[in-house]
Design an enzyme around this catalytic site. Structure first.
Site, PDB file in Angstrom:
ATOM      1  N   LYS A 139     114.211  68.633  26.932  1.00 57.98           N
ATOM      2  CA  LYS A 139     114.720  69.498  25.861  1.00 57.98           C
ATOM      3  C   LYS A 139     115.581  68.695  24.893  1.00 57.98           C
ATOM      4  O   LYS A 139     115.478  68.870  23.668  1.00 57.98           O
ATOM      5  CB  LYS A 139     115.534  70.653  26.457  1.00 57.98           C
ATOM      6  CG  LYS A 139     116.186  71.526  25.400  1.00 57.98           C
ATOM      7  CD  LYS A 139     116.920  72.700  26.008  1.00 57.98           C
ATOM      8  CE  LYS A 139     117.578  73.546  24.912  1.00 57.98           C
ATOM      9  NZ  LYS A 139     118.210  74.779  25.448  1.00 57.98           N
ATOM     10  N   HIS A 286      69.875  68.211  34.047  1.00 56.72           N
ATOM     11  CA  HIS A 286      70.500  69.263  33.254  1.00 56.72           C
ATOM     12  C   HIS A 286      71.087  70.361  34.144  1.00 56.72           C
ATOM     13  O   HIS A 286      70.878  71.558  33.921  1.00 56.72           O
ATOM     14  CB  HIS A 286      69.517  69.841  32.238  1.00 56.72           C
ATOM     15  CG  HIS A 286      69.046  68.823  31.249  1.00 56.72           C
ATOM     16  ND1 HIS A 286      69.890  68.161  30.394  1.00 56.72           N
ATOM     17  CD2 HIS A 286      67.806  68.336  30.996  1.00 56.72           C
ATOM     18  CE1 HIS A 286      69.205  67.313  29.648  1.00 56.72           C
ATOM     19  NE2 HIS A 286      67.932  67.397  29.994  1.00 56.72           N
ATOM     20  N   ASP A 483      55.000  92.410  39.602  1.00 54.78           N
ATOM     21  CA  ASP A 483      54.230  91.383  38.901  1.00 54.78           C
ATOM     22  C   ASP A 483      54.613  89.955  39.286  1.00 54.78           C
ATOM     23  O   ASP A 483      53.747  89.078  39.417  1.00 54.78           O
ATOM     24  CB  ASP A 483      54.323  91.562  37.380  1.00 54.78           C
ATOM     25  CG  ASP A 483      55.751  91.712  36.879  1.00 54.78           C
ATOM     26  OD1 ASP A 483      56.683  91.669  37.701  1.00 54.78           O
ATOM     27  OD2 ASP A 483      55.930  91.897  35.661  1.00 54.78           O
TER      28      ASP A 483
END
Length: 529
Positions: A139, A286, A483
């Site tokens: 300080k 990656h 699917d």
């Protein structure tokens, strides 16, 4: 202009470079004050040093807990030298100025990093007087210099010698900033440890602290971030520890980049899943595993992992759960294979010599030795978002064969079940939507990061090629429609693992029953965004 340093207070737990630095101050005519072990070290070196208790007129007490918390210390540090009021009060109370404070704090972080540390031992390493002096000096840095790290001694010693004991304003400001960064990091480490103890003892409602505190010192500034226009740096969270990336020894190769760190961390985390198991190798690109395998030897494991996606493996990052041996090193350097970096517990002398002398490897490939790799660790992990921070428990769940629930009429063979569990572990470390195809303990193909799970299935099938026939499939989350599963079955997949939980589960199971393909549910989703 600041006045020359006339009195310095030194109180350090890390004695590195202490005597040499104190000698520089003494030769510049600086009076030395000190406490406890620091006082003994300086005295033994033949330096004139005054004990703090002699300076204050108050003895150290309560086992050393109270020694520097005194007006003659903090008044001497905090007084504004250009204030008549401050200097008048100092003269009235016999307070001499302290122009330099040299303090490094009790080793709390190193203490709690030890295995089995007792709470009482940790509490005793919470420094009180040290941070108080550091903050006071920081300080009032316009008049009092503050050093908190032995690495700062050289620059300060040079200015003391060159400027007749005067520290420049710029150096004072930098030292004050470093001081507040140190106390912030120190307090954050204490708060985190205390919170962790409350969690472990079941005394909190949840595992999250009321305030997310940052920590860690700067390890190094990197060349750039993910892209050349971005700046980047790496920080450590507490003392460097074996088994961690920041604590690793870099044995060879170019300096590590931001992307290297990200990929190496992903490789180390995946490798941590196989501590204590058969030799394991993974190939990452990656931040995604494009190949992984367990085998009887490390060389066989890396050959199997490389085979998972040879095209993507060029310029990849590798992780190993065993010391890299010569056979593994020879495989890697054959046939113009090239990788960016390797993380492993260590390297045999023969392997290290081979990897560092083969052309295009020795100068380029980063070889990191982390020592003993730890199992995947529970704890909190964070992600920065706009205006704040997300915290979550780390995904350390590892579902075993006994936790898998068969949902179809067809039953998986024991070998299929073991292979699906292996693929599921790899799936945890693949960006969602994630699909992993495997045979035995070898990854055949990975579909990562697609917006559609069906597209991820298609990518994994394409990567696996002809080997898809008879393979097993693991999905990080449920199939929302039949699917995706049907696409896999049509390609030749022989068994499927998924967490379940879709409103269409019955339809997905029915499609497997029609083709007599076993499907198991784990009940555990592993999204990775």
């Amino acid at each position: 202009m600041s006045r020359p340093i006339q009195r310095a207070l030194l109180s350090v737990s890390d004695k590195t470079g202490l005597v040499d630095f104190a000698r520089v101050l003494n030769e510049a005519g600086v009076e030395l004050l000190s406490t406890g072990g620091t006082h003994r070290e300086l005295s033994a070196a033949g330096l004139p040093v005054i004990e703090v208790s002699q300076h204050t007129g108050a003895p150290e007490m309560m086992g050393g807990r109270v020694k520097t918390l005194h007006p003659k210390i903090h008044g001497g540090i905090l007084a504004l030298r250009d204030s008549e009021d401050h200097m008048g009060a100092a003269e009235a109370h016999g307070i001499g100025m302290i122009d330099l404070v040299v303090v490094n704090l009790y080793p709390f972080e190193a203490t709690v990093a030890k295995e089995g540390v007792e709470r009482s031992e940790a509490i005793e390493q919470i420094d009180i007087g040290g941070p108080s002096m550091v903050r006071s000096a920081a300080k009032n840095h316009a008049f009092c210099g503050i050093l908190t790290d032995p690495k700062q001694y050289g620059e300060v010693a040079s200015e003391v010698a060159e400027n007749e004991g005067v520290l420049s304003d710029g150096l004072r400001r930098r030292l004050a900033l470093a001081a507040f960064e140190r106390t912030a990091s120190y307090d954050a480490a204490i708060a985190r440890w205390l919170h962790t103890q409350e969690v472990l003892e079941g005394k909190t409602e949840h595992s999250f602290p009321d305030t997310a505190t940052g920590s860690g010192g700067l390890v190094g500034v990197l060349r750039y971030g993910e892209n050349p226009h971005q700046s980047a740096a790496v920080y450590g969270s507490g003392p460097a520890r074996p088994g961690t990336l920041v604590g690793a020894e870099v044995l060879s190769g170019k300096a590590l980049s931001y992307n290297n760190y990200v990929d190496l961390d992903a490789a180390l985390r995946l490798t941590s899943e196989f501590v204590g198991g058969a030799p394991f190798a993974c190939v990452l690109k990656h931040n995604n595993p494009c190949g992984a395998a367990q085998a009887a030897s490390l060389a066989e494991a890396v050959a199997g992992a490389w085979q998972g996606d040879p095209l993507s493996a060029f310029g990849s990052v590798l992780g190993f759960n065993r010391e890299v041996d010569l056979a593994t090193a020879e495989f890697l350097t054959a046939e113009r294979r090239f990788v960016e970096a390797i993380v492993a517990p260590g390297y045999s002398p023969e392997a290290l010599e081979h990897l560092t002398t083969v052309p295009k490897w020795g100068r380029n490939v980063r070889l990191l030795a982390v020592g003993e790799i730890l199992p995947l660790q529970a704890g909190l992990e964070s992600k920065q978002i706009s205006g704040g921070l997300l915290l979550q428990d780390a995904d350390v769940v590892a579902v075993g064969p006994e936790e898998c629930e068969v949902k179809t009429e067809a039953q998986p063979t024991p070998d299929q079940l073991q292979s699906m569990v292996f693929a599921n572990i790899i799936c945890k470390h693949v960006k969602s939507n994630a699909i992993v195809l495997a045979a035995g303990t070898r990854v055949l193909g990975v579909g990562a990061g697609q917006m559609s799970r069906v597209d991820s299935v298609g990518l994994a099938i394409e990567k696996a090629g002809p080997e898809v026939r008879g393979s097993v499939l693991a999905s990080d989350a449920f199939f929302p429609f039949p699917d995706g599963a049907e696409k896999a079955i049509n390609a030749g997949v022989a068994a499927i693992l998924q967490p379940g939980g879709s409103v269409k589960d019955r339809a997905v199971i029915a499609s497997c029953n029609e083709r007599e393909i076993p499907m198991v549910f784990t009940g555990k989703r592993h999204f990775r965004h």
